[in-house]
Write a protein that holds these residues in place. Sequence first.
Motif, PDB file in Angstrom:
ATOM      1  N   THR A  14       0.815  -1.213   0.000  1.00 48.24           N
ATOM      2  CA  THR A  14       0.000   0.000   0.000  1.00 48.24           C
ATOM      3  C   THR A  14       0.850   1.265   0.000  1.00 48.24           C
ATOM      4  N   ASP A  15       1.895   1.304   0.815  1.00 46.26           N
ATOM      5  CA  ASP A  15       2.718   2.513   0.882  1.00 46.26           C
ATOM      6  C   ASP A  15       4.192   2.233   0.603  1.00 46.26           C
ATOM      7  N   TYR A  16       4.448   1.163  -0.167  1.00 39.34           N
ATOM      8  CA  TYR A  16       5.840   0.804  -0.456  1.00 39.34           C
ATOM      9  C   TYR A  16       6.572   1.941  -1.161  1.00 39.34           C
ATOM     10  N   ASP A  17       5.961   2.523  -2.179  1.00 41.12           N
ATOM     11  CA  ASP A  17       6.627   3.587  -2.933  1.00 41.12           C
ATOM     12  C   ASP A  17       6.941   4.784  -2.044  1.00 41.12           C
ATOM     13  N   GLU A  18       6.012   5.130  -1.157  1.00 41.66           N
ATOM     14  CA  GLU A  18       6.234   6.273  -0.270  1.00 41.66           C
ATOM     15  C   GLU A  18       7.337   5.983   0.738  1.00 41.66           C
ATOM     16  N   SER A  19       7.374   4.763   1.264  1.00 44.47           N
ATOM     17  CA  SER A  19       8.382   4.429   2.269  1.00 44.47           C
ATOM     18  C   SER A  19       9.783   4.328   1.659  1.00 44.47           C
ATOM     19  N   SER A  20       9.848   4.100   0.347  1.00 48.03           N
ATOM     20  CA  SER A  20      11.139   4.028  -0.354  1.00 48.03           C
ATOM     21  C   SER A  20      11.279   5.186  -1.332  1.00 48.03           C
ATOM     22  N   ALA A  21      10.729   6.326  -0.981  1.00 41.57           N
ATOM     23  CA  ALA A  21      10.623   7.441  -1.922  1.00 41.57           C
ATOM     24  C   ALA A  21      11.971   7.856  -2.507  1.00 41.57           C
ATOM     25  N   ALA A  22      13.025   7.815  -1.712  1.00 40.18           N
ATOM     26  CA  ALA A  22      14.334   8.242  -2.209  1.00 40.18           C
ATOM     27  C   ALA A  22      14.799   7.382  -3.366  1.00 40.18           C
ATOM     28  N   MET A  23      14.418   6.110  -3.378  1.00 43.39           N
ATOM     29  CA  MET A  23      14.844   5.199  -4.443  1.00 43.39           C
ATOM     30  C   MET A  23      14.062   5.404  -5.737  1.00 43.39           C
ATOM     31  N   PHE A  24      12.968   6.191  -5.678  1.00 45.07           N
ATOM     32  CA  PHE A  24      12.156   6.468  -6.858  1.00 45.07           C
ATOM     33  C   PHE A  24      12.513   7.804  -7.518  1.00 45.07           C
ATOM     34  N   ARG A  25      13.432   8.541  -6.922  1.00 43.50           N
ATOM     35  CA  ARG A  25      13.813   9.820  -7.494  1.00 43.50           C
ATOM     36  C   ARG A  25      14.629   9.601  -8.770  1.00 43.50           C
ATOM     37  N   PRO A  26      14.544  10.542  -9.716  1.00 44.32           N
ATOM     38  CA  PRO A  26      15.269  10.373 -10.979  1.00 44.32           C
ATOM     39  C   PRO A  26      16.755  10.104 -10.800  1.00 44.32           C
ATOM     40  N   GLY A  68       8.411  -9.180 -15.986  1.00 42.38           N
ATOM     41  CA  GLY A  68       8.785  -9.283 -14.590  1.00 42.38           C
ATOM     42  C   GLY A  68       8.275 -10.560 -13.963  1.00 42.38           C
ATOM     43  N   ILE A  69       9.005 -11.037 -12.971  1.00 43.34           N
ATOM     44  CA  ILE A  69       8.537 -12.126 -12.104  1.00 43.34           C
ATOM     45  C   ILE A  69       8.403 -11.546 -10.705  1.00 43.34           C
ATOM     46  N   GLU A  70       7.272 -11.784 -10.059  1.00 47.85           N
ATOM     47  CA  GLU A  70       6.986 -11.200  -8.744  1.00 47.85           C
ATOM     48  C   GLU A  70       6.137 -12.163  -7.926  1.00 47.85           C
ATOM     49  N   LEU A  71       6.574 -12.444  -6.705  1.00 48.43           N
ATOM     50  CA  LEU A  71       5.825 -13.337  -5.830  1.00 48.43           C
ATOM     51  C   LEU A  71       4.572 -12.669  -5.282  1.00 48.43           C
ATOM     52  N   SER A  72       4.649 -11.365  -5.017  1.00 47.95           N
ATOM     53  CA  SER A  72       3.559 -10.651  -4.362  1.00 47.95           C
ATOM     54  C   SER A  72       2.544 -10.119  -5.366  1.00 47.95           C
ATOM     55  N   ARG A  73       1.342 -10.638  -5.308  1.00 46.57           N
ATOM     56  CA  ARG A  73       0.277 -10.118  -6.167  1.00 46.57           C
ATOM     57  C   ARG A  73      -0.046  -8.672  -5.809  1.00 46.57           C
ATOM     58  N   ALA A  74       0.060  -8.330  -4.538  1.00 47.39           N
ATOM     59  CA  ALA A  74      -0.237  -6.967  -4.109  1.00 47.39           C
ATOM     60  C   ALA A  74       0.734  -5.967  -4.731  1.00 47.39           C
ATOM     61  N   MET A  75       2.009  -6.324  -4.777  1.00 43.11           N
ATOM     62  CA  MET A  75       2.994  -5.441  -5.412  1.00 43.11           C
ATOM     63  C   MET A  75       2.750  -5.367  -6.916  1.00 43.11           C
ATOM     64  N   ALA A  76       2.478  -6.514  -7.544  1.00 37.72           N
ATOM     65  CA  ALA A  76       2.224  -6.529  -8.987  1.00 37.72           C
ATOM     66  C   ALA A  76       0.993  -5.704  -9.342  1.00 37.72           C
ATOM     67  N   ASP A  77      -0.021  -5.731  -8.489  1.00 40.94           N
ATOM     68  CA  ASP A  77      -1.222  -4.926  -8.742  1.00 40.94           C
ATOM     69  C   ASP A  77      -0.884  -3.437  -8.754  1.00 40.94           C
ATOM     70  N   ARG A  78       0.021  -3.010  -7.872  1.00 44.71           N
ATOM     71  CA  ARG A  78       0.432  -1.602  -7.857  1.00 44.71           C
ATOM     72  C   ARG A  78       1.133  -1.239  -9.165  1.00 44.71           C
ATOM     73  N   LEU A  79       1.965  -2.133  -9.669  1.00 46.50           N
ATOM     74  CA  LEU A  79       2.646  -1.885 -10.943  1.00 46.50           C
ATOM     75  C   LEU A  79       1.625  -1.718 -12.063  1.00 46.50           C
ATOM     76  N   ARG A  80       0.691  -2.651 -12.160  1.00 46.85           N
ATOM     77  CA  ARG A  80      -0.277  -2.641 -13.261  1.00 46.85           C
ATOM     78  C   ARG A  80      -1.153  -1.394 -13.231  1.00 46.85           C
ATOM     79  N   ALA A  81      -1.373  -0.824 -12.050  1.00 43.56           N
ATOM     80  CA  ALA A  81      -2.247   0.341 -11.918  1.00 43.56           C
ATOM     81  C   ALA A  81      -1.561   1.646 -12.306  1.00 43.56           C
ATOM     82  N   LYS A  82      -0.252   1.622 -12.494  1.00 45.16           N
ATOM     83  CA  LYS A  82       0.482   2.843 -12.812  1.00 45.16           C
ATOM     84  C   LYS A  82       0.416   3.148 -14.309  1.00 45.16           C
ATOM     85  N   PRO A  83       0.619   4.409 -14.686  1.00 46.75           N
ATOM     86  CA  PRO A  83       0.705   4.730 -16.109  1.00 46.75           C
ATOM     87  C   PRO A  83       1.805   3.910 -16.776  1.00 46.75           C
TER      88      PRO A  83
END
Length: 247
Positions: A14-26, A68-83
Amino acid sequence: MPDEDGYFGEDIATDYDESSAAMFRPEAVDPVVDVLAGLAGAGPALEFGVGTGRIALPLAARGTPVHGIELSRAMADRLRAKPGGDAVDVTIGDFATTTAPGGPFAVVYLVFNTINNLTTQNAQVDCFRNAAAQLRPGGTLVIEVGVPDLRRLPPGQTAVPFRVDAEGWAFDTYDVATQAMSSHYVTIDDGKAEHWSIPFRYVWPAELDLMARLAGLRLRDRWEGWSRAPFTGESTGHVSVWEKPAA
């Protein structure tokens, strides 16, 4: 305890991207994508532990076909929902053994210490073999992982803190006999503390090289990071590239 999504279930996703925000910076993402795009060429590329698409999505946006290969459906769902999420095909499964469609691949890659999510040496060896089997001749396996920080452990101590602030703290614990480690996160919200931990297995560069050799791969490059700075005895991490011999 983990569920069918492993340790990255809905509560973490749910908040993985926010908790790792520094790793998502350009400045953190672009150097990774530059290296992988150069290695992949026209592709295709395969990410083990694709997560929410931090690297896969911008790599696909560069024109490289990515799976991609991903064990977590919850994480994969977040990917699919992004632009652009529909541009990255995801296979649900354990990346130590799961085969993805669309191969053979020009590059298989694991970033951000993902190899350590496999908590036994056998599983890590299987991961190398699985990657090698899905690479085309001349293709490369790329792993980004930290160097175990054991020099900070005095005799009798097993924990190394890596974040302490008003919102909480985080620390790693090590078992030097088994190479087991865990990352622990304590968050403080409205005066209440909540603890979460995830197990890993740390691995040495030379050990990874032996795993690669067992899988029929040979070391091509090792850098301190994605900028390709030289790897030294003082480096805290490395990006290693192994090559599958051309047919």
